[in-house]
Design an enzyme around this catalytic site. Structure first.
Site, mmCIF file in Angstrom:
data_model
loop_
_atom_site.group_PDB
_atom_site.id
_atom_site.type_symbol
_atom_site.label_atom_id
_atom_site.label_comp_id
_atom_site.label_asym_id
_atom_site.label_seq_id
_atom_site.Cartn_x
_atom_site.Cartn_y
_atom_site.Cartn_z
ATOM 1 N N HIS A 69 0.835 -1.212 0.000
ATOM 2 C CA HIS A 69 0.000 0.000 0.000
ATOM 3 C C HIS A 69 0.866 1.257 0.000
ATOM 4 O O HIS A 69 0.462 2.292 0.492
ATOM 5 C CB HIS A 69 -0.902 0.039 1.245
ATOM 6 C CG HIS A 69 -1.676 -1.195 1.494
ATOM 7 N ND1 HIS A 69 -1.225 -2.209 2.315
ATOM 8 C CD2 HIS A 69 -2.880 -1.592 1.024
ATOM 9 C CE1 HIS A 69 -2.121 -3.168 2.347
ATOM 10 N NE2 HIS A 69 -3.129 -2.839 1.576
ATOM 11 N N ASP A 124 -7.757 12.280 18.690
ATOM 12 C CA ASP A 124 -8.401 13.134 17.693
ATOM 13 C C ASP A 124 -9.728 13.699 18.182
ATOM 14 O O ASP A 124 -10.477 14.284 17.402
ATOM 15 C CB ASP A 124 -8.606 12.368 16.375
ATOM 16 C CG ASP A 124 -9.373 11.073 16.579
ATOM 17 O OD1 ASP A 124 -9.878 10.857 17.702
ATOM 18 O OD2 ASP A 124 -9.466 10.293 15.626
#
Length: 592
Positions: free
Chosen positions: A229, A418
């Protein structure tokens, strides 16, 4: 980096590529909505059922994984968007509605966090529904060594296809689910792979990388160990092909490289060599690479492979690279016809493999389809009972306390993450309360837990949502394991055994343990204390103490590893997930 594509719309690209497989192999069918390629239910499949094997992952790795569906290979494959894992719901539908489940189902994917969590969640849900299911994530890469990969472990790259081929051949030969699972693990543990690439790849539909960024590999350099990836490898080199192969073989075979030495392979072993094209190397060059690898194996390591397999098996779109894999052939203990080599050589009708589709398959009746109703394989009733009103009240107390803690959890997560953990927990808790307040609640303990499971799956986002969903599915399975066949009221001992089973199941999909600064720092002390004392209040106190201890822990997993400055929060801020969980457990204990 090649940035031009014939099809720029990534969604259209994935859908049409999957559809093409039904045109090149008439024994396959497509569930387009869920991106599932599966074998049609032939007379042979229905009359002589065998275990089903399901794999899959992000698109962009073609022919993997859908290209390996067919007789002698996979029963079904589930595709995600480009380089992204498919959803757990899509995998669940593949298991429960697109393949035979009479002899059990093996869910085998490659070792990447998203695939482990989503395929793992589906596997646990299948178990909870009463389907005999095993899960395994293959890791064969040595490009990123032990020191850097840590608890994540080895990634799954090109050689993993050998594991799938051998496992599927055993299933086709009538192997049991236990035999297939054991062999899958055995083959993976005797396999090493490493890749190299000259360039990163460009995903259709995405913006072009800044030419001055690190995403661009200089013309004169090659990255050794690059993942499928675009993940970075061990290092970059300027090297000729012989020099490059020398380095790669050393990473695969050198027993003195303790960071990468996973398998002892010597001249006395029989081995299989696989050269995998990452998608953009010409067949001409692949031929030259095969010859160079074989030459150096023989001359420098005195190893002559008994099989040499080369081709395009798992790609990184049109990646300008390749991987080298070496499989040490080990005794399977399964008898004649079922050695690793015999299973590797067994025929397979899959367009991604070398064997061609037989004439008999083209001429067969291919009008049937597998489309079972999921309702027909929903969780079977159990003989374990509980008081639903009391259970509702106890859960409500814990969930109310979790909801009330949302501001604190959000504040903590804004500093070390986050910022979405508190909202996610609150959303999930409110959805569970709403579900428990709608309609009659079952007295069946397994059915009661299963009523909560889809709420967690649908309303809790991110990694924590997947972890809670896996845990709850495993909890239902853990309860079912204690069903002796006669009616029994669940007690603390029953719940404790189920919780222990759930924690063990969770360990298959996440490397987190107490000390890693995760919700496990609250969960494990709760379960361990409950097992030791049988006292819920003492267990909840242990969970709170565990969550408090996370304030002084250095994060080794999750976003906290790289978000913010550690000096800003160390000793002050607990892990948000652990804190939210202990709030729930303390509230639950207070109501008991």
């Amino acid at each position: 980096m090649q940035t031009k594509h014939f099809i720029d719309d990534p969604t259209h690209l994935v859908h049409t590529a999957l559809h093409s497989l039904t045109l090149t192999n008439p024994s396959l069918a497509l569930d387009l909505e869920n991106k599932i390629i599966f074998r049609k239910p032939t007379k042979e499949l229905l009359e002589k059922p065998k275990i089903s094997i399901i794999s899959g992952g992000g698109s962009g790795h073609e022919p993997a994984f859908a290209g390996f569906v067919g007789k002698g290979f996979l029963t079904a494959a589930v595709a995600g968007t480009i380089f992204a894992s498919p959803s757990a719901e899509a995998v669940r539908r593949a298991v429960l509605s697109r393949v035979p489940t009479d002899k059990g189902v093996a869910v085998i994917t490659f070792s990447y966090t998203g695939d482990i969590l989503n395929f793992g969640m589906a596997a646990e849900k299948a178990k909870a529904a009463g389907v005999d299911t095993e899960f395994y994530a293959i890791g064969d890469d040595v490009g990123v060594g032990r020191a850097k990969s840590g608890k994540v472990g080895r990634r799954g790259i090109g050689g993993s296809i050998l594991v799938l081929k051998i496992a599927c051949a055993l299933a086709e030969a009538g192997g049991s689910l236990a035999e297939v699972y054991k062999l899958t693990k055995q083959v993976a543990e005797n396999l090493v792979s490493v890749g190299a690439s000259m360039e990163h790849v460009h995903v259709p539909g995405r913006s072009v990388a800044d030419p001055n960024s690190d995403e661009i590999i200089p013309t004169e350099e090659i990255e050794i160990g690059m993942g499928i990836h675009n993940e970075p490898g061990s290092h970059r080199v300027s090297a000729t092909l012989p020099e490059l192969i020398k380095t790669m073989l050393a990473q695969l075979l050198d027993p003195n490289d303790t960071d990468r030495h996973y398998v002892d392979i010597t001249k006395d072993n029989r081995v299989v060599l696989l050269i995998n094209n990452l998608g953009g190397v010409s067949n001409l060059e692949i031929g030259g690479i095969v010859a160079e690898v074989h030459k150096q194996l023989k001359e420098d390591w005195e190893i002559v492979p008994v099989r040499v397999i080369a081709g395009t098996f798992i790609t990184s779109l049109n990646g300008l690279g390749f991987s080298v894999s070496i499989l040490k052939l080990d005794d399977t203990g399964l008898g004649k016809g079922k050695s690793m080599l015999e299973l590797l050589d067994a025929p397979a009708e899959a367009v991604g493999w070398a064997a061609a589709i037989q004439t008999s398959t083209w001429e067969a009746d291919n009008t049937g389809t597998m489309d079972k109703s999921i309702d027909s394989v929903e969780a079977k009733p159990s003989n374990l009972t509980l008081d639903p009103k009391q259970s509702h009240e106890v859960l409500k107390a814990g969930l109310d306390k979790m909801i009330a803690a949302e501001k604190d959890v959000t504040k903590f997560d804004t500093i070390v993450g986050d910022g979405d953990c508190g909202i996610g927990l609150k959303r999930g808790a409110e959805a569970v309360l709403k579900e428990l307040s709608s309609g009659d609640l079952p007295t069946d303990a397994v059915a009661f837990v299963n009523k909560i499971v889809p709420v967690a799956e649908n309303y809790m986002d991110g990694t924590s949502g997947a972890i809670y969903a896996i845990f709850l599915n495993a909890l239902a399975h853990g309860l079912r394991e204690q069903d002796s066949g006669s009616s029994k009221q669940v007690d603390v001992k029953t719940w404790t055994a189920a919780l222990k089973s759930s924690v063990k199941a969770l360990g298959r999909y996440t490397p987190a343990v107490p000390g890693d600064r995760t919700l496990m720092d609250a969960l494990v002390p709760f379960v361990d204390t409950l097992e030791r004392t049988g006292d819920v209040k003492k267990a909840a106190a242990a969970a709170k103490e565990g969550a408090e201890k996370t304030k002084s822990m250095k994060a080794s997993l999750g976003r906290t590893v790289y978000v913010g400055s550690e000096s800003e929060w160390i000793g002050k801020i607990p892990d948000p997930g652990a804190w939210g969980l202990q709030e729930f457990l303390v509230g639950l204990a207070d109501a008991c």
